[in-house]
Design an enzyme around this catalytic site. Structure first.
Site, PDB file in Angstrom:
ATOM      1  CD  GLU A 353      -3.507  -1.131   1.587  1.00 13.65           C
ATOM      2  OE1 GLU A 353      -3.748   0.049   1.941  1.00 13.65           O
ATOM      3  OE2 GLU A 353      -4.003  -2.148   1.744  1.00 13.65           O
TER       4      GLU A 353
HETATM    5  N1  COS Z   1      -5.821  12.649  -3.280  1.00 11.40           N
HETATM    6  C1  COS Z   1      -6.441  13.286  -4.468  1.00 11.40           C
HETATM    7  N2  COS Z   1      -5.673  13.505  -5.450  1.00 11.40           N
HETATM    8  C2  COS Z   1      -4.545  13.338  -5.663  1.00 11.40           C
HETATM    9  C3  COS Z   1      -3.782  12.663  -4.450  1.00 11.40           C
HETATM   10  C4  COS Z   1      -4.614  12.463  -3.346  1.00 11.40           C
HETATM   11  N3  COS Z   1      -3.952  11.896  -2.429  1.00 11.40           N
HETATM   12  N4  COS Z   1      -2.581  12.610  -4.751  1.00 11.40           N
HETATM   13  C5  COS Z   1      -2.151  12.935  -5.992  1.00 11.40           C
HETATM   14  N5  COS Z   1      -3.672  13.428  -6.578  1.00 11.40           N
HETATM   15  C6  COS Z   1      -3.725  14.208  -7.833  1.00 11.40           C
HETATM   16  C7  COS Z   1      -2.769  15.128  -8.128  1.00 11.40           C
HETATM   17  O1  COS Z   1      -3.360  16.436  -7.585  1.00 11.40           O
HETATM   18  C8  COS Z   1      -2.592  15.231  -9.668  1.00 11.40           C
HETATM   19  O2  COS Z   1      -3.657  15.766 -10.185  1.00 11.40           O
HETATM   20  P1  COS Z   1      -3.504  16.998 -11.490  1.00 11.40           P
HETATM   21  O3  COS Z   1      -3.288  15.956 -12.580  1.00 11.40           O
HETATM   22  O4  COS Z   1      -4.783  17.330 -11.712  1.00 11.40           O
HETATM   23  O5  COS Z   1      -2.289  17.850 -11.154  1.00 11.40           O
HETATM   24  C9  COS Z   1      -2.587  13.787  -9.891  1.00 11.40           C
HETATM   25  O6  COS Z   1      -3.338  13.177  -8.972  1.00 11.40           O
HETATM   26  C10 COS Z   1      -1.370  13.273 -10.153  1.00 11.40           C
HETATM   27  O7  COS Z   1      -0.548  13.484  -8.794  1.00 11.40           O
HETATM   28  P2  COS Z   1       0.858  13.509  -8.515  1.00 11.40           P
HETATM   29  O8  COS Z   1       1.623  14.258  -9.890  1.00 11.40           O
HETATM   30  O9  COS Z   1       1.639  13.700  -7.267  1.00 11.40           O
HETATM   31  O10 COS Z   1       1.478  11.828  -9.197  1.00 11.40           O
HETATM   32  P3  COS Z   1       2.588  11.016  -9.197  1.00 11.40           P
HETATM   33  O11 COS Z   1       2.811  10.352 -10.432  1.00 11.40           O
HETATM   34  O12 COS Z   1       3.614  12.005  -8.933  1.00 11.40           O
HETATM   35  O13 COS Z   1       2.766   9.917  -7.984  1.00 11.40           O
HETATM   36  C11 COS Z   1       2.595   9.002  -5.582  1.00 11.40           C
HETATM   37  C12 COS Z   1       2.250  10.315  -6.763  1.00 11.40           C
HETATM   38  C13 COS Z   1       4.150   8.743  -5.835  1.00 11.40           C
HETATM   39  C14 COS Z   1       2.251   9.491  -4.452  1.00 11.40           C
HETATM   40  C15 COS Z   1       1.613   7.905  -6.179  1.00 11.40           C
HETATM   41  O14 COS Z   1       2.026   7.545  -7.512  1.00 11.40           O
HETATM   42  C16 COS Z   1       1.816   6.751  -5.260  1.00 11.40           C
HETATM   43  O15 COS Z   1       1.104   6.982  -4.401  1.00 11.40           O
HETATM   44  N6  COS Z   1       2.429   5.702  -5.510  1.00 11.40           N
HETATM   45  C17 COS Z   1       2.304   4.577  -4.621  1.00 11.40           C
HETATM   46  C18 COS Z   1       1.370   3.701  -5.105  1.00 11.40           C
HETATM   47  C19 COS Z   1       1.129   2.434  -4.127  1.00 11.40           C
HETATM   48  O16 COS Z   1       0.838   2.801  -2.767  1.00 11.40           O
HETATM   49  N7  COS Z   1       1.284   1.233  -4.599  1.00 11.40           N
HETATM   50  C20 COS Z   1       1.261   0.014  -3.430  1.00 11.40           C
HETATM   51  C21 COS Z   1      -0.220  -0.272  -4.171  1.00 11.40           C
HETATM   52  S1  COS Z   1      -0.536  -1.632  -3.073  1.00 11.40           S
HETATM   53  S2  COS Z   1      -2.564  -1.674  -3.422  1.00 11.40           S
END
Ligand code: COS
Length: 373
Positions: A353
């Site tokens: 996660e």
């Molecule tokens: N809630 C709502 N919207 C969100 C958000 C949140 N918590 N986090 C990001 N967003 C939105 C951003 O606002 C952005 O929107 P816009 O395109 O309108 O600007 C979009 O989503 C993309 O966000 P961001 O550029 O921050 O995305 P990244 O590709 O840089 O990734 C992380 C961010 C690394 C935090 C994400 O890829 C992540 O959580 N990775 C881990 C995944 C994970 O947990 N994997 C294990 C799965 S096991 S089930």
């Protein structure tokens, strides 16, 4: 009431069989049925869909108790919640009407299909595609390491509907067990949480009805992020329950084990290890409960506290379970005692996660935004 119910299931049903489930890599189907009879699956489902209407706080209380018995069993519960969160967050009223009551009764379980070979920490790297053909969606791709894969009946699958738009071109679909073109890969052989089942989900021209799209096309990435924000406190609470169980084992052993003519708990070196375990555990519990209450009161502001509590509680659980093995010494390393399993089970909490490195990125980005405002 929730704590008492979950505690009873843990004591009566989970603890007596946990070593065997771990040894045999066996899915705890009958325990999940016991949980369903005890109404535990409805905790976080709204009342209008047959649940108790509890929030994050009630859910973390239940998971903490289950994790005291076995994180593998508790993970199957947490992963089903994770799998249905996208429907709760973004599903239409008709979709909620169809799926949420089945989850609330425990008649069906869910699973979340996000991760792929090339999309782990980078959740936007999903390569599974979904194309509209008449009034059906056709999905192609393979999901990797999906908890409850092959055991659940309801899957929420992240797929790209508009490749030109990157993360903004992702959408979520409900795929059901038995849908044409949907199959499972082999069951993974894992270091820990071996009672939970981890499999590939394979979609080869998998055809599903048009109304299985969750929310709008292209809204998938944001729903994924909200789903993970909602589920991470649950993983944190698994760390709390696990660390509590490890501390209980360590103190009990230290009071009984005699060396140099004294129980080893009378040595300050041992007491200090136990004290640090207890201090870190209480700090973690306070953070998880505080985060869960914050999320219930401010559902639009959950990212930072969700990631904070996931990092702290799961790093703490890794440390506390490792220290528990140290307190039990050679006995702790043997399978006759439960702490070696606890240490193996702890490791995944820092990984799944969202790795704890990704959680720190989320906290850092939230701070960046807060202080700019
Ligand atoms: N809630 C709502 N919207 C969100 C958000 C949140 N918590 N986090 C990001 N967003 C939105 C951003 O606002 C952005 O929107 P816009 O395109 O309108 O600007 C979009 O989503 C993309 O966000 P961001 O550029 O921050 O995305 P990244 O590709 O840089 O990734 C992380 C961010 C690394 C935090 C994400 O890829 C992540 O959580 N990775 C881990 C995944 C994970 O947990 N994997 C294990 C799965 S096991 S089930």
């Amino acid at each position: 009431m929730i704590v008492e119910t979950a505690r009873e299931i843990t004591r009566e049903k989970i603890i007596p069989v946990r070593a065997e489930l771990d040894e045999k890599n066996e899915f705890p189907r009958s325990i999940l049925q016991d949980m369903a009879r005890a109404d535990l699956f409805g905790i976080f489902i709204p009342e209008e869909y047959g649940g108790f209407g509890g929030g994050c706080f009630e859910t973390v209380l239940a998971l903490e108790e289950l994790a005291k018995g076995c994180v593998g069993v508790a993970t199957t519960y947490a992963a089903s919640a994770l799998g249905i969160f996208p429907v709760m967050i973004a599903g239409s009223p008709e979709m909620k009407e169809k799926y949420l009551p089945q989850i609330a009764t425990g008649e069906k379980w869910a699973a979340f299909g996000l991760t792929e070979a090339n999309a782990g920490s980078d959740a936007s790297g999903v390569q599974t595609t979904a194309v509209l053909d008449g009034d059906e969606w056709v999905l192609n791709g393979t999901k990797q390491w999906i908890t409850n894969g092959g055991e659940s009946q309801i899957y929420t699958i992240v797929a790209i509907t508009d490749p030109a738009k990157g993360a903004r071109g992702a959408s979520i679909f409900v795929v059901e067990d038995g849908d044409p073109g949907f199959s499972y890969g082999k069951k993974e052989d894992k270091m820990g949480i071996r009672a939970s089942c981890t499999r590939e989900l394979i979609m080869k021209d998998c055809r599903i009805p048009g109304d299985r799209l969750v929310g709008r096309p292209g809204s998938g990435f944001v729903t994924v992020m909200k789903t993970l924000d909602s589920s991470r406190p649950g993983i944190a609470s698994l760390g709390i329950g696990l660390a509590q169980a490890a501390l209980d084992e360590a103190v009990t052993y230290a009071k009984q084990r005699v060396q140099f003519n004294k129980p080893i708990i009378s040595f300050q070196a041992v007491q200090h290890i136990l004290a640090d375990m207890a201090i870190q555990l209480e700090a973690g519990r306070a953070l998880v409960y505080g985060a869960a209450r914050h999320i219930d009161a401010h559902p639009r502001d959950m990212s930072k506290v969700s990631s904070m509590c996931k990092v702290f509680a799961t790093d703490m659980a890794m440390k506390v379970t490792t220290d528990a093995v140290q307190i039990l010494g050679g006995y702790g390393y043997m399978k006759e005692y439960p702490v070696e399993k606890m240490m193996r089970d702890a490791k995944i909490l820092q990984i799944y996660e969202g790795t704890n490195q990704i959680q720190r990125n989320v906290v850092g980005q939230c701070l960046n935004k807060e202080y700019a405002a």
